[in-house]
Design a protein around this motif. Structure first.
Motif, PDB file in Angstrom:
ATOM      1  N   PHE A   1      -5.654   6.427  -6.735  1.00 13.46           N
ATOM      2  CA  PHE A   1      -5.278   6.502  -5.320  1.00 13.46           C
ATOM      3  C   PHE A   1      -6.462   6.121  -4.429  1.00 13.46           C
ATOM      4  O   PHE A   1      -6.307   5.395  -3.443  1.00 13.46           O
TER       5      PHE A   1
ATOM      6  N   ALA B   1       0.897   4.225  -2.611  1.00 16.26           N
ATOM      7  CA  ALA B   1       0.517   5.563  -2.139  1.00 16.26           C
ATOM      8  C   ALA B   1       1.565   6.585  -2.570  1.00 16.26           C
ATOM      9  O   ALA B   1       1.249   7.687  -3.000  1.00 16.26           O
TER      10      ALA B   1
ATOM     11  N   ASP C   1      -1.303  14.576  -4.526  1.00 16.34           N
ATOM     12  CA  ASP C   1      -0.432  15.715  -4.266  1.00 16.34           C
ATOM     13  C   ASP C   1       0.994  15.479  -4.732  1.00 16.34           C
ATOM     14  O   ASP C   1       1.776  16.412  -4.861  1.00 16.34           O
TER      15      ASP C   1
ATOM     16  N   ARG D   1     -15.189   6.864   1.115  1.00 14.46           N
ATOM     17  CA  ARG D   1     -14.362   7.757   1.929  1.00 14.46           C
ATOM     18  C   ARG D   1     -14.907   9.182   1.845  1.00 14.46           C
ATOM     19  O   ARG D   1     -15.458   9.582   0.846  1.00 14.46           O
TER      20      ARG D   1
ATOM     21  N   HIS E   1     -12.591  14.611  -0.059  1.00 16.38           N
ATOM     22  CA  HIS E   1     -11.287  15.074   0.407  1.00 16.38           C
ATOM     23  C   HIS E   1     -10.742  16.072  -0.608  1.00 16.38           C
ATOM     24  O   HIS E   1     -10.671  15.772  -1.789  1.00 16.38           O
ATOM     25  N   HIS E   2     -10.415  17.261  -0.148  1.00 16.03           N
ATOM     26  CA  HIS E   2      -9.790  18.229  -1.047  1.00 16.03           C
ATOM     27  C   HIS E   2      -8.284  18.088  -0.959  1.00 16.03           C
ATOM     28  O   HIS E   2      -7.712  18.230   0.109  1.00 16.03           O
ATOM     29  N   TYR E   3      -7.679  17.799  -2.072  1.00 11.54           N
ATOM     30  CA  TYR E   3      -6.225  17.667  -2.054  1.00 11.54           C
ATOM     31  C   TYR E   3      -5.566  19.025  -2.161  1.00 11.54           C
ATOM     32  O   TYR E   3      -6.120  19.957  -2.742  1.00 11.54           O
ATOM     33  N   TYR E   4      -4.364  19.099  -1.591  1.00 10.63           N
ATOM     34  CA  TYR E   4      -3.634  20.369  -1.580  1.00 10.63           C
ATOM     35  C   TYR E   4      -3.388  20.881  -2.985  1.00 10.63           C
ATOM     36  O   TYR E   4      -3.403  22.078  -3.247  1.00 10.63           O
ATOM     37  N   ARG E   5      -3.199  19.949  -3.949  1.00 11.18           N
ATOM     38  CA  ARG E   5      -2.906  20.395  -5.312  1.00 11.18           C
ATOM     39  C   ARG E   5      -4.017  21.251  -5.895  1.00 11.18           C
ATOM     40  O   ARG E   5      -3.800  22.028  -6.798  1.00 11.18           O
TER      41      ARG E   5
ATOM     42  N   HIS F   1      -0.256   9.199  -4.871  1.00  6.73           N
ATOM     43  CA  HIS F   1      -0.884  10.278  -4.097  1.00  6.73           C
ATOM     44  C   HIS F   1      -1.093  11.513  -4.993  1.00  6.73           C
ATOM     45  O   HIS F   1      -0.151  11.981  -5.630  1.00  6.73           O
TER      46      HIS F   1
ATOM     47  N   TYR G   1       0.836  -1.207   0.000  1.00  4.98           N
ATOM     48  CA  TYR G   1       0.000   0.000   0.000  1.00  4.98           C
ATOM     49  C   TYR G   1       0.876   1.264   0.000  1.00  4.98           C
ATOM     50  O   TYR G   1       0.635   2.194  -0.763  1.00  4.98           O
ATOM     51  N   ARG G   2       1.906   1.277   0.850  1.00  4.34           N
ATOM     52  CA  ARG G   2       2.766   2.452   0.927  1.00  4.34           C
ATOM     53  C   ARG G   2       3.478   2.715  -0.397  1.00  4.34           C
ATOM     54  O   ARG G   2       3.618   3.850  -0.823  1.00  4.34           O
TER      55      ARG G   2
END
Lengths: 93, 300
Positions: free
Chosen positions: B45, B27, B33, B76, B79-83, B31, B23-24
């Motif tokens: 993702f 990710a 971002d 889930r 979710h707002h991603y930083y990008r 991901h 998973y990591r």
């Protein structure tokens, strides 16, 4: 929208100590407002990003620091590139 | 939805730590971002995260393996991603241009474009704010204290130094926009516009003025009042002064760097009475000296 430190802590679920540490490391940069530090939606999203980096990606603090710095540069370049593209579109037939 | 083991690329018998490490790995690669320009990264993702939610959790994995729950885990939260913010105004304090700082050193148009989009990182100093302040000609020579009303409703006290020239920019340290972090505020830059005065002209430290005088004053001489930036003064004009005769009033000009003042030059201009005067006409036609004088003599 700009929110206060208290609202930011509630919305992001961060502890005061953690937030202070992150601000000191410049991972999160609040704005100066007349009523103290102000936080934006972008800051909330940045908190999620930092959490994802540590919890999901498995980065440690040093890693987060490097990743954020590179990401900030990447976004700076993307914006410059975008402006260049817009500018060229105006100039070219 | 796909089988969560397939999504993570592990076998159904993989250990919890294998699943976590798989998973990591994904990710890191997916991901959003870390892939600001790849729109498909977010969906991939999410798929990986949902799969890990299911089989990364020992309880849920057992129930899934036993067929108690299917592969659709709970959705889930949005979710707002930083990008999504990084290149908008919201992300500005973080944007960093050091990745192409070397490109910005040159003078070409490309470098100019990059500079224009530049936003510095953390602890950003506040922006400089620009204002224009009109002042009278006299104030520019003598100096003044002015109060500038700002668009936001505040005020700024501005001291105009004596002898200031049109277009000069005064910098008030720390009176600009607030900064971010420890950056401190920017400066207020005040462009001073000197309004023209119908009487005075400025030439360096000197000023000049054109002063109308009567025929009598020109011929006979006398004392007249002359305006200066610091008030009227009395000046003697000699007998036989002419249009174009220039007299100097010492020290009535603009202050000079290192002390002292420039001068005021008074250029005289003879003005006849507005309406023709029969007495003057009679006098002039009987005036022999005037008949013989030709001011254009040396032009022939």
């Amino acid at each position: 929208m700009i929110i206060t430190k208290k609202e930011f802590l509630t919305q992001s679920g961060l502890k005061v100590k953690t937030l202070e540490l992150w601000i000191e490391q410049e991972w999160v940069i609040p704005r100066d407002t007349p009523s103290g530090p102000g936080f934006s939606d972008a800051d909330i999203a940045r908190v999620h990003l930092i959490r994802d980096l540590t919890e999901k990606v498995g980065a440690n603090d040093a890693g987060v620091d490097v990743i954020l710095h590179l990401l900030d540069q990447l976004h700076g370049m993307r914006r410059a590139f975008e402006q260049l593209q817009t500018h060229l579109k105006d100039k070219l037939p | 939805m796909k089988n969560p083991y397939e999504v993570l690329g592990v076998s159904p018998t993989a250990s919890t730590s294998d699943i976590q490490s798989a998973y990591r790995k994904l990710a890191k690669k997916l991901h959003p971002d870390l892939n600001p320009g790849d729109k498909s990264a977010e969906d991939k993702f999410k798929e990986v995260a949902a799969a890990y939610d299911l089989v990364g959790d020992t309880d849920k994995r057992k129930r899934f393996d036993a067929g108690e729950i299917d592969e659709t885990g709970a959705e889930r939260p949005q979710h707002h991603y930083y990008r999504d913010f990084a290149q908008s105004d919201g992300g500005h304090p973080y944007m960093d241009t050091s990745g192409f700082a070397d490109f910005m050193d040159s003078d070409d148009a490309f470098a100019e474009l990059l500079r224009r989009g530049q936003r510095s990182r953390a602890n950003r100093r506040g922006e400089d704010l620009h204002y224009t302040l009109p002042i009278s000609f006299v104030e520019s020579i003598t100096g003044a204290n002015k109060r500038l009303t700002l668009p936001g409703g505040g005020t700024l006290d501005v001291t105009i130094p004596a002898g200031l020239v049109d277009g000069k920019i005064l910098r008030l340290k720390g009176k600009g926009a607030p900064g971010a972090g420890k950056g401190g505020p920017g400066d207020a830059l005040i462009k001073v516009e000197v309004l023209p005065d119908p009487r005075f002209q400025r030439d360096g430290d000197n000023i000049s003025i054109e002063l109308p005088i009567s025929l009598n004053e020109a011929v006979l001489g006398g004392k007249i009042r002359v305006p200066t930036p610091t008030g009227d003064v009395s000046m003697s004009i000699p007998k036989g002064s002419n249009t174009g005769t220039t007299l100097r009033l010492r020290g009535k000009g603009a202050p000079q760097r290192g002390g002292g003042h420039g001068d005021e030059f008074v250029k005289l201009k003879i003005v006849l009475p507005k309406h023709p005067d029969p007495e003057l006409e009679t006098f002039v036609s009987n005036w022999t000296g005037g008949r013989d004088f030709n001011p254009r003599e040396d032009r022939s």
